[in-house]
Design an enzyme around this catalytic site. Structure first.
Site, PDB file in Angstrom:
ATOM      1  N   GLU A  91       2.776   2.318   0.630  1.00 56.72           N
ATOM      2  CA  GLU A  91       2.313   1.075   1.256  1.00 56.72           C
ATOM      3  C   GLU A  91       1.355   1.333   2.408  1.00 56.72           C
ATOM      4  O   GLU A  91       0.331   0.669   2.528  1.00 56.72           O
ATOM      5  CB  GLU A  91       3.505   0.280   1.807  1.00 56.72           C
ATOM      6  CG  GLU A  91       4.275  -0.498   0.777  1.00 56.72           C
ATOM      7  CD  GLU A  91       5.408  -1.300   1.401  1.00 56.72           C
ATOM      8  OE1 GLU A  91       5.557  -2.469   1.050  1.00 56.72           O
ATOM      9  OE2 GLU A  91       6.164  -0.755   2.239  1.00 56.72           O
TER      10      GLU A  91
ATOM     11  N   GLU B 276      12.818   3.701  -1.706  1.00 59.30           N
ATOM     12  CA  GLU B 276      12.269   3.025  -0.524  1.00 59.30           C
ATOM     13  C   GLU B 276      11.341   3.957   0.260  1.00 59.30           C
ATOM     14  O   GLU B 276      10.288   3.537   0.755  1.00 59.30           O
ATOM     15  CB  GLU B 276      13.425   2.507   0.351  1.00 59.30           C
ATOM     16  CG  GLU B 276      13.048   1.957   1.715  1.00 59.30           C
ATOM     17  CD  GLU B 276      12.156   0.714   1.691  1.00 59.30           C
ATOM     18  OE1 GLU B 276      11.851   0.203   0.603  1.00 59.30           O
ATOM     19  OE2 GLU B 276      11.740   0.288   2.780  1.00 59.30           O
TER      20      GLU B 276
ATOM     21  N   ASN C 293      -3.040 -22.318   0.229  1.00 62.11           N
ATOM     22  CA  ASN C 293      -2.222 -21.128  -0.012  1.00 62.11           C
ATOM     23  C   ASN C 293      -1.537 -21.340  -1.352  1.00 62.11           C
ATOM     24  O   ASN C 293      -0.903 -22.372  -1.561  1.00 62.11           O
ATOM     25  CB  ASN C 293      -1.180 -20.989   1.115  1.00 62.11           C
ATOM     26  CG  ASN C 293      -0.221 -19.832   0.871  1.00 62.11           C
ATOM     27  OD1 ASN C 293      -0.473 -18.964   0.034  1.00 62.11           O
ATOM     28  ND2 ASN C 293       0.875 -19.826   1.607  1.00 62.11           N
ATOM     29  N   GLY C 294      -1.687 -20.384  -2.262  1.00 60.52           N
ATOM     30  CA  GLY C 294      -1.034 -20.502  -3.567  1.00 60.52           C
ATOM     31  C   GLY C 294      -2.036 -20.393  -4.702  1.00 60.52           C
ATOM     32  O   GLY C 294      -3.141 -19.879  -4.521  1.00 60.52           O
TER      33      GLY C 294
ATOM     34  N   TRP D 299      -5.890 -14.251   1.390  1.00 59.05           N
ATOM     35  CA  TRP D 299      -5.503 -13.067   0.624  1.00 59.05           C
ATOM     36  C   TRP D 299      -5.859 -13.418  -0.814  1.00 59.05           C
ATOM     37  O   TRP D 299      -5.167 -14.203  -1.459  1.00 59.05           O
ATOM     38  CB  TRP D 299      -4.005 -12.797   0.797  1.00 59.05           C
ATOM     39  CG  TRP D 299      -3.557 -11.531   0.170  1.00 59.05           C
ATOM     40  CD1 TRP D 299      -3.639 -10.286   0.707  1.00 59.05           C
ATOM     41  CD2 TRP D 299      -2.935 -11.383  -1.121  1.00 59.05           C
ATOM     42  NE1 TRP D 299      -3.115  -9.366  -0.184  1.00 59.05           N
ATOM     43  CE2 TRP D 299      -2.681 -10.007  -1.302  1.00 59.05           C
ATOM     44  CE3 TRP D 299      -2.582 -12.271  -2.131  1.00 59.05           C
ATOM     45  CZ2 TRP D 299      -2.085  -9.500  -2.453  1.00 59.05           C
ATOM     46  CZ3 TRP D 299      -1.991 -11.768  -3.284  1.00 59.05           C
ATOM     47  CH2 TRP D 299      -1.743 -10.400  -3.431  1.00 59.05           C
TER      48      TRP D 299
ATOM     49  N   ARG E 263       0.574 -11.653   7.908  1.00 60.63           N
ATOM     50  CA  ARG E 263       0.824 -11.943   6.496  1.00 60.63           C
ATOM     51  C   ARG E 263      -0.123 -11.172   5.579  1.00 60.63           C
ATOM     52  O   ARG E 263       0.107 -11.125   4.373  1.00 60.63           O
ATOM     53  CB  ARG E 263       0.653 -13.448   6.241  1.00 60.63           C
ATOM     54  CG  ARG E 263       1.669 -14.290   6.992  1.00 60.63           C
ATOM     55  CD  ARG E 263       1.210 -15.727   7.132  1.00 60.63           C
ATOM     56  NE  ARG E 263       1.302 -16.452   5.893  1.00 60.63           N
ATOM     57  CZ  ARG E 263       2.278 -17.288   5.568  1.00 60.63           C
ATOM     58  NH1 ARG E 263       3.273 -17.467   6.415  1.00 60.63           N
ATOM     59  NH2 ARG E 263       2.282 -17.932   4.432  1.00 60.63           N
TER      60      ARG E 263
ATOM     61  N   LYS F 161       7.502   3.028   1.013  1.00 59.46           N
ATOM     62  CA  LYS F 161       6.948   2.958   2.382  1.00 59.46           C
ATOM     63  C   LYS F 161       5.710   3.837   2.498  1.00 59.46           C
ATOM     64  O   LYS F 161       4.702   3.445   3.058  1.00 59.46           O
ATOM     65  CB  LYS F 161       7.959   3.449   3.405  1.00 59.46           C
ATOM     66  CG  LYS F 161       8.963   2.580   4.052  1.00 59.46           C
ATOM     67  CD  LYS F 161       8.618   1.298   4.672  1.00 59.46           C
ATOM     68  CE  LYS F 161       8.320   0.220   3.671  1.00 59.46           C
ATOM     69  NZ  LYS F 161       9.283  -0.830   3.502  1.00 59.46           N
TER      70      LYS F 161
ATOM     71  N   CYS G  13      -1.992 -15.913   2.278  1.00 53.35           N
ATOM     72  CA  CYS G  13      -2.890 -16.784   3.038  1.00 53.35           C
ATOM     73  C   CYS G  13      -2.147 -17.484   4.168  1.00 53.35           C
ATOM     74  O   CYS G  13      -0.986 -17.849   4.027  1.00 53.35           O
ATOM     75  CB  CYS G  13      -3.463 -17.872   2.141  1.00 53.35           C
ATOM     76  SG  CYS G  13      -4.430 -17.237   0.797  1.00 53.35           S
TER      77      CYS G  13
ATOM     78  N   HIS H  16      14.087  15.420 -16.452  1.00 51.49           N
ATOM     79  CA  HIS H  16      13.713  14.583 -17.596  1.00 51.49           C
ATOM     80  C   HIS H  16      12.264  14.102 -17.507  1.00 51.49           C
ATOM     81  O   HIS H  16      11.923  13.087 -18.098  1.00 51.49           O
ATOM     82  CB  HIS H  16      14.676  13.394 -17.703  1.00 51.49           C
ATOM     83  CG  HIS H  16      16.083  13.836 -17.905  1.00 51.49           C
ATOM     84  ND1 HIS H  16      16.562  14.260 -19.120  1.00 51.49           N
ATOM     85  CD2 HIS H  16      17.101  13.980 -17.023  1.00 51.49           C
ATOM     86  CE1 HIS H  16      17.823  14.620 -18.985  1.00 51.49           C
ATOM     87  NE2 HIS H  16      18.172  14.463 -17.721  1.00 51.49           N
TER      88      HIS H  16
ATOM     89  N   LYS I 191       2.336 -10.049   3.573  1.00 51.01           N
ATOM     90  CA  LYS I 191       3.716 -10.331   3.948  1.00 51.01           C
ATOM     91  C   LYS I 191       4.054 -11.685   3.339  1.00 51.01           C
ATOM     92  O   LYS I 191       3.165 -12.489   3.111  1.00 51.01           O
ATOM     93  CB  LYS I 191       3.775 -10.424   5.480  1.00 51.01           C
ATOM     94  CG  LYS I 191       5.161 -10.452   6.063  1.00 51.01           C
ATOM     95  CD  LYS I 191       5.633  -9.072   6.370  1.00 51.01           C
ATOM     96  CE  LYS I 191       7.041  -9.043   6.909  1.00 51.01           C
ATOM     97  NZ  LYS I 191       7.659  -7.733   6.688  1.00 51.01           N
TER      98      LYS I 191
HETATM   99  N1  HGA Z   1      -5.864 -18.865  -4.781  1.00 51.57           N
HETATM  100  C1  HGA Z   1      -6.498 -18.942  -3.496  1.00 51.57           C
HETATM  101  C2  HGA Z   1      -5.480 -18.757  -2.386  1.00 51.57           C
HETATM  102  C3  HGA Z   1      -4.804 -17.422  -2.482  1.00 51.57           C
HETATM  103  C4  HGA Z   1      -3.514 -17.318  -1.685  1.00 51.57           C
HETATM  104  O1  HGA Z   1      -2.783 -18.236  -1.432  1.00 51.57           O
HETATM  105  N2  HGA Z   1      -3.137 -16.113  -1.268  1.00 51.57           N
HETATM  106  O2  HGA Z   1      -1.977 -15.984  -0.551  1.00 51.57           O
HETATM  107  C5  HGA Z   1      -7.647 -17.940  -3.387  1.00 51.57           C
HETATM  108  O3  HGA Z   1      -7.710 -16.971  -4.134  1.00 51.57           O
HETATM  109  O4  HGA Z   1      -8.484 -18.146  -2.517  1.00 51.57           O
END
Ligand code: HGA
Length: 606
Positions: free
Chosen positions: A485, A478, A99-100, A75, A27, A482, A2, A501, A601
């Site tokens: 991703e 790697e 964010n979090g 995110w 990000r 890549k 986020c 194996h 990111k």
């Molecule tokens: N938990 C919050 C924010 C998610 C977040 O920080 N993502 O990087 C949500 O889900 O909206």
């Protein structure tokens, strides 16, 4: 992850918020939104799922006046990426971006629900807005209400609050997730990082762990976790806004791949002078170190895994290596003489930071390799070694990987020299090899056209195997990472010797195998593994050097020929074909190269 922005400005703020969010797009996100307080003091918001263009389109038809505002790119961690779950969240007069993760959100939800409070989102964040609204209802002023809310929150977060009726007030709080305050002339800003604020200001204050700030246009008053006023430095950051432009490249990833000769050159310029290594390790003496414990995530983990080969081979220093998300909960014991080494591009990777905190006080010292000197990991390490990659915008890491490798190579040679495993002449010879690296990287970039042809063939594959042996094994990992991703093709990296194996069962004509094998001491062994693949109808893409390509060419489906290079620097050089193969396959498939689906990111959540 986020992205957060906040502006108390002197102009219409909606376009500024959207532009700042654009600078945080790198990000990774799945929805976006802004809230403003207009000149009459009314709080309103607009949110949209998907790219920022959807939010901008919405604002064209449904504008949002006001000179104060907050914005967010989400995110999702809690709840699907829908408009309802998008930030800013609102409860009555309170609007908040986050964010979090609020780890005790269930408990808080139950508590609020018991009071008859209704929820309109599935997010953990909504509890923050609702709690603050509750506190206001109890008669608290906005500052006291936010303080009371912060006391109730567990987990990791960066938060920014805005209030109905308050045209000159914003709150910012940090616990676990980074947050920066920007100082303008009669304007103030908040951003997840300084990049978001680059066009507005280069005068930045980084909030420290547990800090919160009361912000008005006149400035920011900062308090620590205990509520005591604190002074935090205002730094002028070198934030050349132009550096986060694509500079004529189609994607940031292409630009960052092409920058590698230059940025690796900067690593060498900083840490190598003539035949000597000049690196300030703040008193860490490798002669006294008995063991390294390297911890990282994703691509940085593969850089650490490559370094394990170097430290053990050149310095005879044993190395343990772990992914941070496992290490942090494993309660690993430390042998005396252990040096903890943490690798993170952003310096904010939540798992790596938690692993570092576990290690402090248990290992003798903690050293980190980071790209952002002001980051939490840098600040909390005994010694932070900068990798000099410059801002990396593409979600898929490229130049940070090669700069981590170059920095590790220098560290390993220093350790070897300090431990008496390399004499002056041998050190000088290896440093000369390293100095050849920028030139060889430029040379390696010339494989671009050849790789495009191979990528067109890879595009239709459902699964791809990558093989490597010795110090090329991490490169196989790697290369596979890549490819998954950014092209979404399922790929796995294996040590060549592991083929028999298990993974050999996957081999058929539709599962190409990429073999990363320069002409080194293990080359013939890898050729045997390649033969085993071909004997089962498997198609081999050999990435090798001029010396080896002729020797092994028979029966190989595709060959990518790299310049010959000294053994030490081969893994750094072979990052280029790994990156280009993924890049061109993604282009052929038409995926979103710089912002691949579901990825972020600077992974600031667990
Ligand atoms: N938990 C919050 C924010 C998610 C977040 O920080 N993502 O990087 C949500 O889900 O909206």
């Amino acid at each position: 992850m986020c992205g957060i922005v906040g502006v108390l400005g002197n102009h219409e703020v909606a376009p500024i918020l959207v532009e700042s969010l654009r600078r945080l797009e790198y990000r990774g996100y799945d929805s976006a939104g802004i809230a403003t307080v207009n000149d009459a003091g009314q709080l309103h918001r607009r949110r949209a799922v998907g790219k920022l263009a959807n939010l901008s389109d919405l604002l064209v038809h449904d504008s949002l006046p006001g000179k104060s505002g907050i914005g967010h790119t989400r995110w999702a961690t809690h709840g699907a990426p829908t408009t309802d779950n998008a930030h800013p969240h609102r409860a009555g007069p309170v609007s908040v971006v986050h964010n979090g993760i609020i780890e005790n959100f269930r408990e808080l939800r139950e508590e609020l629900a018991a009071k008859g409070i209704k929820f309109v989102t599935e997010t953990d964040t909504e509890t923050v807005a609702l709690l603050t609204q509750q506190h206001l209802r109890q008669g608290m002023d906005p500052r006291t209400a936010v303080e009371a809310t912060l006391k109730r929150l567990e987990g990791a977060f960066a938060l920014c609050f805005l209030f109905d009726g308050e045209t000159d007030l914003m709150f910012a709080a940090r616990k676990g997730s980074p947050l920066a305050i920007g100082h303008g002339d009669g304007e103030m800003f908040v951003g997840s990082d300084a990049i978001a604020l680059a066009p507005m200001t280069d005068r930045i204050t980084y909030l420290e762990e547990g800090d919160y700030a009361v912000i008005t246009r006149a400035g920011a008053q900062i308090f620590d976790a205990a509520g005591a006023p604190v002074e935090r430095a205002v730094k002028t950051v070198q934030m050349d806004a132009a550096r986060i432009e694509k500079a004529g490249y189609k994607h940031f990833m292409a630009k960052e791949i092409a920058q590698q000769p230059t940025v690796v050159g900067e690593v060498l310029n900083d840490y190598v002078r003539g035949d000597k290594i000049v690196m300030d390790l703040g008193g860490i003496d490798f002669a006294k170190v008995e063991r390294l414990s390297i911890v990282a995530c994703g691509t940085a983990y593969y850089a650490g895994l490559t370094a394990k080969y170097w430290f053990e081979h050149y310095a005879r220093l044993p190395v343990d290596i772990d992914v941070a998300s496992e290490f942090r909960y494993r309660e690993a014991p430390f042998a005396p003489g252990t040096l903890g080494v943490f690798v993170s591009q952003s310096g904010e990777t939540a798992d790596t930071l938690a692993a570092l905190r576990y290690t402090k006080g248990k290992a003798d010292k903690v050293l980190s390799l980071i790209n952002v000197p002001e980051s939490s990991i840098a600040r909390e390490s005994d010694v932070a070694v900068e990798i000099h990659a410059g801002i990396e915008v593409s979600v898929a890491s490229t130049k940070a990987f090669t700069c981590q490798l170059a920095t590790f190579a220098i560290l390993a040679l220093k350790a070897a020299h300090d431990r008496g495993q390399l004499d002056d002449a041998s050190l000088a010879a290896h440093l000369a090899d390293l100095r050849a690296l920028p030139g060889l990287l430029s040379h390696a970039l010339a494989i671009d056209t050849a790789v495009q042809g191979v990528a067109r063939k890879l595009e239709s594959a459902r699964d791809v195997l990558f093989l490597g042996r010795g110090q090329m094994f991490p490169l196989a990992l790697e290369g596979a990472l890549k490819l998954k991703e950014i092209s979404y093709i399922h790929a796995e990296g294996y040590a060549s010797g592991e083929l028999k194996h298990g993974p050999i069962a996957l081999i058929d004509k539709d599962t190409p195998t990429v073999v990363m094998a320069p002409h080194d001491g293990l080359f013939d062994k890898t050729v045997s593994n390649m033969q085993e693949v071909m004997a089962r109808g498997g198609r081999v893409i050999l990435v090798s050097d001029v010396k080896a390509a002729d020797k092994a060419a028979e029966g190989v489906w595709q060959t990518i020929t790299m310049p010959d290079a000294p053994e030490l620097i081969q893994p750094i050089l072979y990052a280029v074909p790994a990156q280009l193969l993924a890049y061109h396959t993604a282009i052929a498939k038409g995926t979103d190269v710089d912002q691949p689906r579901n990825l972020a990111k600077s992974v600031t959540v667990e």
